[in-house]
Design an enzyme around this catalytic site. Sequence first.
Site: not given
Ligand code: AGP
Length: 609
Positions: A2, A27, A74, A100-101, A482, A486, A489, A505, A604
């Site tokens: 927070c 935050r 938060w 905060n904490g 993963e 990364k 994206e 394969h 996001k």
């Molecule tokens: C990951 O870096 C992306 N932002 C995206 O794949 C994300 O993981 C996906 O949209 C799921 O989001 P969530 O964990 O908020 O459900």
Amino acid sequence: MCGIVGYVGERDAGPVLLDCLKRLEYRGYDSAGVGVIQEGRLELRRSAGKILELERVMEQRPLHGRAGIAHTRWATHGRPSAANAHPHSDCASSLAVVHNGIIENHRSLRRALESQGHRFGSETDTEVIPHLIESRRGSIEAATQEAVQELEGDYALGIISRREPEKLVAVRSGGPPLSVGFAPDGFFLTSDASAILPYTREVLSLEEGEMAVLSREGVRLVTFGGRAVDRPPTRVPWDAETAQKGGFPHFMLKEIWEQPRAIRDTWGGRVDLEAGEVRLAELGLEGEALARVRRIVLVACGTSWHASLVGKHVLESLCRIPVEVDVASEYRYRSPIVDPWTLTIAISQSGETADTLGAVRESRARQSMVVAICNVVGSTLAREADGVLYTHAGPEIGVASTKAFTTQLVALDLLAIHMARAKGTLSPEAARTLLHELAEIPCLVEDMLGRAEGLRDLGAALRSSRSVLYLGRGIQYPLALEGALKLKEISYIHAEGYPAGEMKHGPIALIDRAVPVVAIAPQGRLYEKTLSNIEEVRARDGRVIALASEDDREIAGKADHVFRLPRTSELLMPILTAVPLQLLAYYAAVLRGCDVDQPRNLAKSVTVE
Ligand code: AGP
């Protein structure tokens, strides 16, 4: 995580606090509040939602005074609402606290205070603090000094009292940062210097176990034991925007560096290392509910889906229960076969991803118990699930998920150990060993972050590639996925994660000098197999970047570049391999001049199908 701020001085505290709070919104932004001593009375203004909401409340009912505190939240305990927003006050409305904490022993303190007649108005852990101070005698400083002796956990506090209207008390214990600002017309308290930079750059950070008493006359620094401390403020070199990133060029890099703290916070207060026990009271997965579980289905999207794939390995290995993993957008339309004996675990950082919510509703419609692993308290997923295991990563601003991913892995490890102990498939000794290794992870991550520079050069090796192949085996295959995600994206380089054993394969046709291969090859049961896959790549003139164990003598001769990984148990290794994969993608993207925090075409939280 927070944001807290306080002010005492010549200016009108209400508007000053609101202005500073806006620069702390990164935050936490699910609820907010301000408290001011106005004409001898304690006045609070609180609202759910962003600071804009609070601003509306304060336009209708302005606050004026010379001393006040404010908070942007938060949520960790208690969903976002005006009642759970800070500041929290005591029964007599004579003092107020912003925090905060996390107060780890808040449940037992609350029970004790309620038995003494204290009345609580929120679901938060924080509210025990003003009641605890109220139950002590003497000045606000002396009462606070006594009260903090009873608190367990990490916390930064701001406290005002109408009995001493022009005084502010600040307290820091453990991780959460707290600083005092020295301005020509008054003194500030803040979680982050960025909030007060328009007023002053003279800032003094409190050390752990310190309190500060701010009044219009000045600032006094003391330890919890009452010993006076003398330390001069320092001048902050940054502008406000840079400061919000804590001096990091991007939120993503800052969040990568926050992982040791986020991992500690996610298992803190839930683990009894000596007993080898994990306590997840908030989950409601005990006794009959747990015994009923015959099968587990994990549903999620994107990075959270990759965490689910790791979860399958950990849950099957420790609990000996069959586990299925499904991409939520597929699961919700395939009329899944689930029943009351199936536990559905939904993983989501935001808790608002439409496909994951859709999948959860499919499971619920079939009487499957739903547990959520989520980072946002009070989110839709958290509200719809039967039980929630919160990851305490704090707000994740960078679109590319980093600290939320590693804390999801920690949450899955805790859940698996909890279930396996209850089911008797894991001995107390084995659980103790695993939990001790989990406790070491934050330091091992810090060690790797200390060697991050090495990954900048490896990022440069990828920057002009058209395509990159990531290889991993077993529990590291999801990390290959993963790592590839990364890179895709944030750098827009095409990348693919592949089970290393599958490469021959098909994808091996891609191998040449132009397609680098990132091979995840820590020591373990599948090391030799992975090594032979690396040799297959090298035999076709491929370039290999290997993530390998610190004491691996063989790999150097098999790969073009090697990044060394610390050792831990195979089940926990994904938490470690995630970090260099994040940094590799980050540096490749930065070197290509990409907008790392807000990559094109992405959001996001994907709240639509
Ligand atoms: C990951 O870096 C992306 N932002 C995206 O794949 C994300 O993981 C996906 O949209 C799921 O989001 P969530 O964990 O908020 O459900």
